[in-house]
Design a protein around this motif. Structure first.
Motif, mmCIF file in Angstrom:
data_model
loop_
_atom_site.group_PDB
_atom_site.id
_atom_site.type_symbol
_atom_site.label_atom_id
_atom_site.label_comp_id
_atom_site.label_asym_id
_atom_site.label_seq_id
_atom_site.Cartn_x
_atom_site.Cartn_y
_atom_site.Cartn_z
ATOM 1 N N GLY A 68 4.088 -7.766 4.453
ATOM 2 C CA GLY A 68 3.841 -8.291 5.787
ATOM 3 C C GLY A 68 5.114 -8.356 6.601
ATOM 4 O O GLY A 68 5.143 -7.979 7.787
ATOM 5 N N GLU A 69 6.186 -8.806 5.976
ATOM 6 C CA GLU A 69 7.468 -8.912 6.668
ATOM 7 C C GLU A 69 7.999 -7.531 7.063
ATOM 8 O O GLU A 69 8.469 -7.321 8.190
ATOM 9 N N ARG A 70 7.925 -6.571 6.135
ATOM 10 C CA ARG A 70 8.455 -5.235 6.410
ATOM 11 C C ARG A 70 7.620 -4.514 7.472
ATOM 12 O O ARG A 70 8.158 -3.824 8.350
ATOM 13 N N LEU A 71 6.312 -4.660 7.399
ATOM 14 C CA LEU A 71 5.445 -4.011 8.378
ATOM 15 C C LEU A 71 5.631 -4.628 9.761
ATOM 16 O O LEU A 71 5.670 -3.926 10.772
ATOM 17 N N ASP A 72 5.763 -5.941 9.796
ATOM 18 C CA ASP A 72 5.999 -6.624 11.071
ATOM 19 C C ASP A 72 7.303 -6.150 11.702
ATOM 20 O O ASP A 72 7.388 -5.951 12.916
ATOM 21 N N ALA A 73 8.325 -5.950 10.881
ATOM 22 C CA ALA A 73 9.616 -5.492 11.387
ATOM 23 C C ALA A 73 9.515 -4.101 12.008
ATOM 24 O O ALA A 73 10.301 -3.749 12.886
ATOM 25 N N ARG A 74 8.539 -3.324 11.563
ATOM 26 C CA ARG A 74 8.352 -1.991 12.113
ATOM 27 C C ARG A 74 7.431 -1.988 13.327
ATOM 28 O O ARG A 74 7.157 -0.946 13.906
ATOM 29 N N GLY A 75 6.922 -3.144 13.699
ATOM 30 C CA GLY A 75 6.026 -3.235 14.843
ATOM 31 C C GLY A 75 4.570 -3.061 14.497
ATOM 32 O O GLY A 75 3.699 -3.126 15.377
ATOM 33 N N ALA A 76 4.258 -2.833 13.222
ATOM 34 C CA ALA A 76 2.867 -2.765 12.791
ATOM 35 C C ALA A 76 2.323 -4.185 12.639
ATOM 36 O O ALA A 76 3.074 -5.118 12.376
ATOM 37 N N THR A 77 1.021 -4.335 12.796
ATOM 38 C CA THR A 77 0.405 -5.660 12.760
ATOM 39 C C THR A 77 -0.491 -5.790 11.538
ATOM 40 O O THR A 77 -1.482 -5.064 11.414
ATOM 41 N N TYR B 38 -9.455 -0.827 10.189
ATOM 42 C CA TYR B 38 -8.024 -0.825 10.499
ATOM 43 C C TYR B 38 -7.454 0.594 10.472
ATOM 44 O O TYR B 38 -8.066 1.518 9.959
ATOM 45 N N ASP B 39 -6.244 0.721 11.017
ATOM 46 C CA ASP B 39 -5.614 2.031 11.092
ATOM 47 C C ASP B 39 -5.125 2.519 9.733
ATOM 48 O O ASP B 39 -5.059 3.721 9.487
ATOM 49 N N ALA B 40 -4.733 1.594 8.868
ATOM 50 C CA ALA B 40 -4.251 1.956 7.534
ATOM 51 C C ALA B 40 -4.486 0.793 6.587
ATOM 52 O O ALA B 40 -4.567 -0.368 7.005
ATOM 53 N N VAL B 41 -4.592 1.126 5.310
ATOM 54 C CA VAL B 41 -4.799 0.124 4.264
ATOM 55 C C VAL B 41 -3.727 0.322 3.207
ATOM 56 O O VAL B 41 -3.505 1.447 2.748
ATOM 57 N N GLU C 276 6.012 5.801 8.154
ATOM 58 C CA GLU C 276 4.694 6.224 8.625
ATOM 59 C C GLU C 276 3.936 5.085 9.293
ATOM 60 O O GLU C 276 2.862 5.293 9.870
ATOM 61 N N PHE C 277 4.490 3.887 9.207
ATOM 62 C CA PHE C 277 3.873 2.718 9.835
ATOM 63 C C PHE C 277 4.629 2.415 11.122
ATOM 64 O O PHE C 277 5.832 2.137 11.094
ATOM 65 N N LYS D 164 8.171 -1.867 -4.021
ATOM 66 C CA LYS D 164 9.168 -1.797 -2.947
ATOM 67 C C LYS D 164 9.792 -0.412 -2.852
ATOM 68 O O LYS D 164 9.985 0.125 -1.754
ATOM 69 N N ALA D 165 10.119 0.169 -3.988
ATOM 70 C CA ALA D 165 10.719 1.501 -3.984
ATOM 71 C C ALA D 165 9.752 2.538 -3.438
ATOM 72 O O ALA D 165 10.130 3.407 -2.643
ATOM 73 N N MET D 166 8.487 2.440 -3.813
ATOM 74 C CA MET D 166 7.511 3.418 -3.351
ATOM 75 C C MET D 166 7.210 3.227 -1.867
ATOM 76 O O MET D 166 7.057 4.204 -1.117
ATOM 77 N N PHE D 167 7.149 1.987 -1.421
ATOM 78 C CA PHE D 167 6.929 1.740 -0.002
ATOM 79 C C PHE D 167 8.062 2.333 0.834
ATOM 80 O O PHE D 167 7.843 2.829 1.947
ATOM 81 N N GLY D 168 9.266 2.304 0.276
ATOM 82 C CA GLY D 168 10.403 2.885 0.975
ATOM 83 C C GLY D 168 10.220 4.354 1.282
ATOM 84 O O GLY D 168 10.806 4.882 2.232
ATOM 85 N N ARG D 169 9.415 5.027 0.487
ATOM 86 C CA ARG D 169 9.160 6.453 0.715
ATOM 87 C C ARG D 169 8.223 6.695 1.904
ATOM 88 O O ARG D 169 8.191 7.805 2.454
ATOM 89 N N VAL D 170 7.428 5.705 2.272
ATOM 90 C CA VAL D 170 6.395 5.925 3.293
ATOM 91 C C VAL D 170 6.507 4.976 4.484
ATOM 92 O O VAL D 170 5.718 5.084 5.425
#
Length: 235
Positions: free
Chosen positions: A26-35, A60-63, A159-160, A150-156
């Protein structure tokens, strides 16, 4: 970009494990402007995973799905996601080759489901573990182990997307109820979103699409409230 997070695991539901993954995402997605608009925790049960992922994908746009990847009997997340998008699970050649290169493993060394992904899915390598992740349609399937996730999210994560949000935080030494009128006034005066979180004082989070608006709103509140620390911690 509107996001739903689906956390999978019986251990989360009974309190054996604290769901830190959802908070971190939630924190990382919020920082990217995603809701992030929905966070759901489901058991290690195929039907529940398929149902919630299907509903979330429609709304939603992504899950983002975390947990339940691997070779054990209760690792049914990938199968549930495949059912949600109406695809079969198939051995993935790239995932198999990656696993073999990773450490001499192969599907024959364990449950072959480890390298089965929904048909047509994009393979996501696991830089911190073994079980691969995947992207299928707008569903991102990540491991439940925090370091792996966390490492895998860093790869994508690029895209958010969304509108960048600027945040100011003010820590106030007053009851939340006493602040209600001033917080409402704050929102009327400035083009900002305001959240308040009681605890050790009331942490007021001021968010805006414009950095100046956020700073001006925080400055107004500091002048009209009993502030403990104008540089309130970002936690």
């Amino acid at each position: 970009m509107r996001i739903a997070i689906v956390s999978v695991g019986d251990e989360l539901l009974v309190g054996d494990t604290v769901n830190t993954n959802a908070a971190w995402l939630g924190e990382r997605l919020d920082a990217r402007g995603a809701t992030v608009e929905r966070v759901t925790t489901v058991p290690d049960r195929l039907a529940d995973i398929a149902q919630v992922v299907n509903e979330s994908l429609a709304a939603y746009d992504a899950v983002v799905v975390t947990g339940g990847l691997g070779p054990t009997h209760d690792d049914v997340t990938m199968e549930g996601v495949a059912a949600a998008v109406g695809r079969s699970l198939e051995p993935h050649a790239e995932a198999s080759a990656w696993l073999a290169d990773r450490g001499g493993y192969s599907a024959d060394d364990g449950d072959p489901r480890t390298v089965e992904l929904p048909a047509g899915a994009r393979f996501l390598p696991n830089d911190e573990g073994v079980a691969p992740g995947a992207v299928v349609e707008s569903v991102y399937v990540l491991p439940g182990v925090p370091a792996e996730m966390k490492a895998m999210f860093g790869r994508v994560e690029n895209e958010f997307t969304g509108t960048e949000t600027y945040v100011e935080r003010v820590l106030v030494d007053e009851p939340e109820s006493a602040l209600a009128d001033r917080l409402a006034d704050l929102q009327r005066r400035f083009d900002v979103t305001v959240g308040s979180h009681p605890g050790d004082g009331v942490r007021v989070k001021i968010s805006a699409a414009d950095a100046g608006a956020a700073k001006d709103a925080a400055g107004w509140l500091r002048e009209h409230a009993n502030v403990i620390d104008v540089d309130a911690a970002d936690d």
